[in-house]
Design a protein around this motif. Sequence first.
Motif, PDB file in Angstrom:
ATOM      1  N   ASN A 129     -17.494 -13.756 -66.237  1.00 39.28           N
ATOM      2  CA  ASN A 129     -16.238 -13.165 -65.789  1.00 39.28           C
ATOM      3  C   ASN A 129     -15.450 -12.627 -66.983  1.00 39.28           C
ATOM      4  OD1 ASN A 129     -14.194 -12.383 -64.068  1.00 39.28           O
ATOM      5  ND2 ASN A 129     -13.184 -14.390 -64.092  1.00 39.28           N
ATOM      6  N   ARG A 130     -16.066 -11.695 -67.667  1.00 41.18           N
ATOM      7  CA  ARG A 130     -15.442 -11.028 -68.809  1.00 41.18           C
ATOM      8  C   ARG A 130     -15.927  -9.584 -68.837  1.00 41.18           C
ATOM      9  NH1 ARG A 130     -12.539 -14.621 -68.574  1.00 41.18           N
ATOM     10  NH2 ARG A 130     -11.839 -16.105 -70.184  1.00 41.18           N
ATOM     11  N   THR A 131     -15.227  -8.728 -69.558  1.00 40.78           N
ATOM     12  CA  THR A 131     -15.627  -7.328 -69.649  1.00 40.78           C
ATOM     13  C   THR A 131     -16.831  -7.184 -70.570  1.00 40.78           C
ATOM     14  OG1 THR A 131     -14.221  -6.865 -71.557  1.00 40.78           O
ATOM     15  CG2 THR A 131     -13.219  -6.640 -69.359  1.00 40.78           C
ATOM     16  N   PRO A 132     -17.593  -6.088 -70.440  1.00 38.86           N
ATOM     17  CA  PRO A 132     -18.698  -5.863 -71.378  1.00 38.86           C
ATOM     18  C   PRO A 132     -18.241  -5.867 -72.831  1.00 38.86           C
ATOM     19  CG  PRO A 132     -18.919  -4.393 -69.501  1.00 38.86           C
ATOM     20  CD  PRO A 132     -17.583  -5.072 -69.357  1.00 38.86           C
ATOM     21  N   ALA A 133     -17.062  -5.327 -73.095  1.00 40.70           N
ATOM     22  CA  ALA A 133     -16.566  -5.285 -74.473  1.00 40.70           C
ATOM     23  C   ALA A 133     -16.343  -6.690 -75.017  1.00 40.70           C
ATOM     24  CB  ALA A 133     -15.271  -4.481 -74.540  1.00 40.70           C
ATOM     25  N   GLU A 134     -15.785  -7.587 -74.195  1.00 39.91           N
ATOM     26  CA  GLU A 134     -15.541  -8.956 -74.650  1.00 39.91           C
ATOM     27  C   GLU A 134     -16.853  -9.692 -74.884  1.00 39.91           C
ATOM     28  OE1 GLU A 134     -11.429 -10.435 -72.625  1.00 39.91           O
ATOM     29  OE2 GLU A 134     -13.028  -9.826 -71.232  1.00 39.91           O
ATOM     30  N   LYS A 182     -21.803 -18.403 -70.842  1.00 39.62           N
ATOM     31  CA  LYS A 182     -20.838 -18.141 -69.773  1.00 39.62           C
ATOM     32  C   LYS A 182     -19.647 -19.097 -69.877  1.00 39.62           C
ATOM     33  CE  LYS A 182     -20.571 -18.421 -64.696  1.00 39.62           C
ATOM     34  NZ  LYS A 182     -20.020 -17.073 -64.405  1.00 39.62           N
ATOM     35  N   GLN A 183     -19.938 -20.371 -70.127  1.00 38.05           N
ATOM     36  CA  GLN A 183     -18.863 -21.356 -70.227  1.00 38.05           C
ATOM     37  C   GLN A 183     -17.952 -21.078 -71.423  1.00 38.05           C
ATOM     38  OE1 GLN A 183     -20.867 -25.123 -70.333  1.00 38.05           O
ATOM     39  NE2 GLN A 183     -21.309 -25.134 -68.139  1.00 38.05           N
ATOM     40  N   VAL A 184     -18.561 -20.734 -72.554  1.00 45.15           N
ATOM     41  CA  VAL A 184     -17.763 -20.473 -73.754  1.00 45.15           C
ATOM     42  C   VAL A 184     -16.843 -19.277 -73.530  1.00 45.15           C
ATOM     43  CG1 VAL A 184     -17.895 -19.677 -76.142  1.00 45.15           C
ATOM     44  CG2 VAL A 184     -19.363 -21.533 -75.380  1.00 45.15           C
ATOM     45  N   LEU A 185     -17.376 -18.211 -72.933  1.00 41.99           N
ATOM     46  CA  LEU A 185     -16.547 -17.025 -72.726  1.00 41.99           C
ATOM     47  C   LEU A 185     -15.450 -17.264 -71.695  1.00 41.99           C
ATOM     48  CD1 LEU A 185     -18.703 -13.762 -72.798  1.00 41.99           C
ATOM     49  CD2 LEU A 185     -17.155 -14.667 -74.506  1.00 41.99           C
ATOM     50  N   GLU A 186     -15.774 -18.012 -70.655  1.00 43.49           N
ATOM     51  CA  GLU A 186     -14.811 -18.169 -69.561  1.00 43.49           C
ATOM     52  C   GLU A 186     -13.828 -19.312 -69.774  1.00 43.49           C
ATOM     53  OE1 GLU A 186     -17.682 -16.364 -66.006  1.00 43.49           O
ATOM     54  OE2 GLU A 186     -17.111 -18.482 -65.993  1.00 43.49           O
ATOM     55  N   THR A 187     -14.259 -20.363 -70.488  1.00 43.99           N
ATOM     56  CA  THR A 187     -13.381 -21.526 -70.662  1.00 43.99           C
ATOM     57  C   THR A 187     -13.044 -21.813 -72.116  1.00 43.99           C
ATOM     58  OG1 THR A 187     -15.166 -23.169 -70.860  1.00 43.99           O
ATOM     59  CG2 THR A 187     -14.493 -22.535 -68.629  1.00 43.99           C
TER      60      THR A 187
END
Length: 318
Positions: free
Chosen positions: A153-158, A280-285
Motif C-alpha cells: 500500500n505505497r506508490t511505485p515511487a516510494e 510489505k510490513q516495513v513499507l506499510e508499518t
Amino acid sequence: MNPIDGVLLPELDSPVRDPHLPRALGWLSLALGASAVAAPGPLARLTGIDDSPAAGTVIPALGARELGHGLGLVAGRRPSGWAWTRVAGDAMDLSLLGWAMTDRSGERRRRLALTTAVVAGITALDVLAALSAGRARRTRDRTIRIDMAVTVNRTPAEAYRYWRDMENLPRFMSHVEAIRTIDLRRSHWTVRGPAGRHVEWDAEIVDDQPNRSIAWRSLPGTPVPNAGRVRFVPAPGERGTEVRVQLGYVPPAGAVGRAVAKVFGEEPEQQVRDDLRRFKQVLETGDVVRSDSSPDGISVRQQVMQRPAQPLPNGFRR
C-alpha cells in the motif's frame, strides 16, 4: 526465455569469451558450405586441392555437411551438440588434408599447408565453443529461478526509493546480513548460507529505471553467480504497487545444496516469499511484525534457537 536471462546468463556464462561464438561459427559454416556447393572447382584450386573428378564430388558433399552445421548453430538450439558435430567434421577435414599433403609439392603444397593451418585454427575455436556451450547449458540446468510478487500500500515511487537504497535490504531480507554501498551502482553483499556459512560477493546495478524497475547481477568471480530484477507496477484499482521480484542464482552445491536447505526450512521460494512479506510490513508499518509464537521466523534453524515459554516471576501480575 525467462525475463532475467538477458541479465543473468552472460554472467553465468563467463567462461565464454564471446557468448555469440557458436552462432558466429554457424555463419562461417554457411559461408564455407555455400562456397563449396556453388563453386567446388575454384575452391579446390584456392586451397591447394586438385580439381579432379573425385574432388568435384567430395567438396560439394563437405559443403552440404557445413550447411547443415551452420543451420543448426544459427538456429541457436542445442549449440553444444552442433558445435561438437563441427569438431567431428573438422577432424575429418584435417585427415583428408593430411592425406592430400603427401601427394603435393611446390605451390599447391604451400597452399594446402596454409589451408590445414586455417582449419586447425577453426577446429580450436569449435572445441572452445563446444566446451563453453556445454558449460553454459549445465549452468542453466542448475540455475534456480524464482518469480514472486506482493502488493504494498505505497506508490511505485516510494517502493522504488526504499529498494534502491541497497543498505535497506537487510531490514527485510532475512538471509542478507549486510550490504555495503561501494558507489552509485556497485555494492558488497554478505549473506548467510546453509549450515551457518557466510558468502560474500560484489554486485552491480545493470539497469535502473526510476520508479519502475531495478536489475542487478553479481560481478565475475562470485561463489554464487546471481542476478535479478524487481519491478514496481501500479496495482489495479489504485490499491498501491505490485512489487515483482525475478531472481536467478546458482547455489554453491547445486541441487544437493537446495535439498539441504529444504530440510532446514530455507527453501529459496519460501525465503523470497517471506522477504516480500517483510518488505510489505516495513513499507506499510515501518517495522517487521513477528508473532509471539515465532518471533524469529519459521525456519528450523531459527526456531531451535528460540527458548520455550517460562513461568512468570512470583508476584508478577498483568
